[in-house]
Write a protein that holds these residues in place. Structure first.
Motif, PDB file in Angstrom:
ATOM      1  N   ARG A  58      56.971 -59.785  59.163  1.00  0.00           N
ATOM      2  CA  ARG A  58      56.013 -60.885  59.097  1.00  0.00           C
ATOM      3  C   ARG A  58      54.938 -60.748  60.177  1.00  0.00           C
ATOM      4  NH1 ARG A  58      60.966 -63.141  57.583  1.00  0.00           N
ATOM      5  NH2 ARG A  58      60.898 -64.294  55.614  1.00  0.00           N
ATOM      6  N   GLU A  59      53.908 -61.591  60.062  1.00  0.00           N
ATOM      7  CA  GLU A  59      52.781 -61.528  60.991  1.00  0.00           C
ATOM      8  C   GLU A  59      53.216 -61.758  62.426  1.00  0.00           C
ATOM      9  OE1 GLU A  59      48.389 -63.626  61.709  1.00  0.00           O
ATOM     10  OE2 GLU A  59      49.730 -64.361  60.140  1.00  0.00           O
ATOM     11  N   THR A  60      54.147 -62.703  62.635  1.00  0.00           N
ATOM     12  CA  THR A  60      54.597 -62.975  64.001  1.00  0.00           C
ATOM     13  C   THR A  60      55.265 -61.741  64.614  1.00  0.00           C
ATOM     14  OG1 THR A  60      56.629 -63.933  63.078  1.00  0.00           O
ATOM     15  CG2 THR A  60      54.872 -65.459  63.709  1.00  0.00           C
ATOM     16  N   ALA A  61      55.995 -60.988  63.809  1.00  0.00           N
ATOM     17  CA  ALA A  61      56.649 -59.780  64.306  1.00  0.00           C
ATOM     18  C   ALA A  61      55.618 -58.700  64.642  1.00  0.00           C
ATOM     19  CB  ALA A  61      57.637 -59.253  63.271  1.00  0.00           C
ATOM     20  N   SER A  63      55.574 -70.574  64.547  1.00  0.00           N
ATOM     21  CA  SER A  63      54.237 -71.075  64.216  1.00  0.00           C
ATOM     22  C   SER A  63      53.973 -72.369  64.974  1.00  0.00           C
ATOM     23  CB  SER A  63      54.137 -71.333  62.719  1.00  0.00           C
ATOM     24  OG  SER A  63      52.980 -72.066  62.422  1.00  0.00           O
ATOM     25  N   HIS A  64      52.707 -72.598  65.320  1.00  0.00           N
ATOM     26  CA  HIS A  64      52.336 -73.845  65.998  1.00  0.00           C
ATOM     27  C   HIS A  64      52.165 -74.995  65.013  1.00  0.00           C
ATOM     28  CE1 HIS A  64      51.580 -72.332  70.132  1.00  0.00           C
ATOM     29  NE2 HIS A  64      51.538 -71.198  69.463  1.00  0.00           N
ATOM     30  N   SER A  65      52.221 -74.694  63.730  1.00  0.00           N
ATOM     31  CA  SER A  65      52.093 -75.741  62.727  1.00  0.00           C
ATOM     32  C   SER A  65      53.329 -76.634  62.701  1.00  0.00           C
ATOM     33  CB  SER A  65      51.904 -75.108  61.341  1.00  0.00           C
ATOM     34  OG  SER A  65      52.065 -76.074  60.336  1.00  0.00           O
ATOM     35  N   LYS A  66      53.108 -77.925  62.498  1.00  0.00           N
ATOM     36  CA  LYS A  66      54.234 -78.847  62.394  1.00  0.00           C
ATOM     37  C   LYS A  66      55.104 -78.509  61.181  1.00  0.00           C
ATOM     38  CE  LYS A  66      52.012 -82.771  64.710  1.00  0.00           C
ATOM     39  NZ  LYS A  66      51.558 -84.169  64.579  1.00  0.00           N
ATOM     40  N   LEU A  67      54.496 -77.890  60.186  1.00  0.00           N
ATOM     41  CA  LEU A  67      55.257 -77.529  58.991  1.00  0.00           C
ATOM     42  C   LEU A  67      56.338 -76.497  59.298  1.00  0.00           C
ATOM     43  CD1 LEU A  67      52.379 -77.235  56.357  1.00  0.00           C
ATOM     44  CD2 LEU A  67      54.048 -79.084  56.598  1.00  0.00           C
ATOM     45  N   ALA A  68      56.167 -75.764  60.429  1.00  0.00           N
ATOM     46  CA  ALA A  68      57.142 -74.734  60.772  1.00  0.00           C
ATOM     47  C   ALA A  68      58.495 -75.323  61.106  1.00  0.00           C
ATOM     48  CB  ALA A  68      56.635 -73.911  61.960  1.00  0.00           C
ATOM     49  N   THR A  69      58.538 -76.610  61.422  1.00  0.00           N
ATOM     50  CA  THR A  69      59.808 -77.256  61.726  1.00  0.00           C
ATOM     51  C   THR A  69      60.790 -77.093  60.572  1.00  0.00           C
ATOM     52  OG1 THR A  69      58.654 -78.885  63.076  1.00  0.00           O
ATOM     53  CG2 THR A  69      60.894 -79.435  62.423  1.00  0.00           C
ATOM     54  N   GLN A 115      60.400 -59.307  52.269  1.00  0.00           N
ATOM     55  CA  GLN A 115      59.034 -58.982  52.660  1.00  0.00           C
ATOM     56  C   GLN A 115      58.584 -57.694  51.971  1.00  0.00           C
ATOM     57  OE1 GLN A 115      56.597 -60.497  54.839  1.00  0.00           O
ATOM     58  NE2 GLN A 115      57.946 -62.188  54.280  1.00  0.00           N
ATOM     59  N   PRO A 116      57.367 -57.685  51.391  1.00  0.00           N
ATOM     60  CA  PRO A 116      56.887 -56.479  50.703  1.00  0.00           C
ATOM     61  C   PRO A 116      56.678 -55.323  51.677  1.00  0.00           C
ATOM     62  CG  PRO A 116      55.138 -58.124  50.884  1.00  0.00           C
ATOM     63  CD  PRO A 116      56.409 -58.796  51.315  1.00  0.00           C
ATOM     64  N   LYS A 117      57.022 -54.115  51.219  1.00  0.00           N
ATOM     65  CA  LYS A 117      56.817 -52.884  51.997  1.00  0.00           C
ATOM     66  C   LYS A 117      57.497 -52.944  53.365  1.00  0.00           C
ATOM     67  CE  LYS A 117      52.367 -51.849  49.811  1.00  0.00           C
ATOM     68  NZ  LYS A 117      50.925 -51.531  50.040  1.00  0.00           N
TER      69      LYS A 117
END
Length: 283
Positions: free
Chosen positions: A173-176, A255-261, A203-205
């Motif tokens: 993923r992007e964070t990694a 993620s800093h998004s609240k949705l990440a909870t 995750q693709p590839k």
């Protein structure tokens, strides 16, 4: 970004946090900034007392409360200064050359954010004063620090020793990917053996990204032990780190998004809450 913010609070982990801060400061040749944040103790609101008792008694109690608050503040200030001075002496005994200290009257998250503009790394104990028995990530100061601060965070456990190896749990993923770039550019983990571990997911590839990441780390000069695993992600990572006796875990930040909870019932959360190893969170 010239300082290693090292959060000292007088808890059982303060010496370990100080040791970790010294290791990072010496490794990166940066200033060690010892931080003690004193949160104001909550007192009953005077508004809540209105009409509850007689005027004379109420006035006397409010005056006594004000006096106690003042005394508590003075004691906390004196104790905070002593804690910082002891930590400074310890850091100096460990060979740290550049040491600063600061005492803040605020919550730890607010204090770190105020100082973050000149921070390279934040070092904090897994458990704070009065919370030595259990740890839950959600709602903790550490979760708030990770979410609100944009600087890498090193979470320290008891009996910290300078790491010789680290495990990077790479999931494609992007964070990694951002964590990998931090490792390549940061310098803190240079000369440590890298255990690059991926557990098969959707995750693709992923296999291709895994091999590319391995090549990048080797090109940078890391000794890399790469393993592509299958099975339950949390169980596979736990088994690997125990078998290989790694010294440090490295992960991308939440993620800093609240949705990440929603996703914090995940393997990342389990790893943070259960591991007995230092944990480096990279943004």
């Amino acid at each position: 970004m010239n300082k290693i913010i090292t959060c000292i609070d007088g808890s059982a982990l303060s010496d370990d946090v100080c040791h970790a801060g010294v290791w990072a400061a010496n490794k990166l040749d940066k200033t060690l900034l010892l931080l003690n944040a004193i949160e104001k103790a909550a007192s009953p609101s005077t508004k809540n007392l209105s009409g509850a008792i007689g005027l004379g008694a109420r006035t006397a109690l409010l005056l006594e409360m004000a006096s106690l608050d003042e005394q508590r503040s003075k004691v906390a200030l004196t104790l905070g200064k002593e804690i910082l001075e002891e930590a400074k002496d310890l850091a100096a005994s460990k060979g740290c050359q550049s040491i600063e200290k600061t005492l803040r009257h605020s919550g730890i998250v607010e204090a770190i954010r105020d100082l973050e503009a000149d921070a390279r790394l934040v070092v904090i104990g897994r458990l704070g004063e009065g919370n030595e028995q259990s740890f839950k990530m959600l709602g903790s100061h550490i979760e708030q620090v990770i979410r609100q601060v944009h600087t890498p965070v090193l979470i320290v456990n008891k009996d910290f020793v300078e790491p010789k190896s680290f495990m990077l749990a790479y999931d494609g993923r992007e964070t990694a990917d951002k964590a990998v770039q931090r490792i390549l550019e940061g310098g803190l983990l240079d000369n440590l053996t890298c255990h690059l571990v991926t557990v098969k997911n959707k995750q693709p590839k992923l296999q291709e990204k895994f091999e590319q990441t391995k090549a990048l780390l080797i090109e940078k000069g890391f000794e890399v032990k790469a393993s592509f695993l299958e099975g339950n992600i949390f169980n596979a990572l736990e088994a690997y780190k125990q078998k290989e006796a790694v010294d440090l875990l490295v992960m991308g930040a939440f993620s800093h998004s609240k949705l990440a909870t929603v996703f914090l019932g995940s393997n990342t959360l389990k790893m943070v809450e259960t591991t007995q190893l230092p944990l480096l969170i990279l943004h």
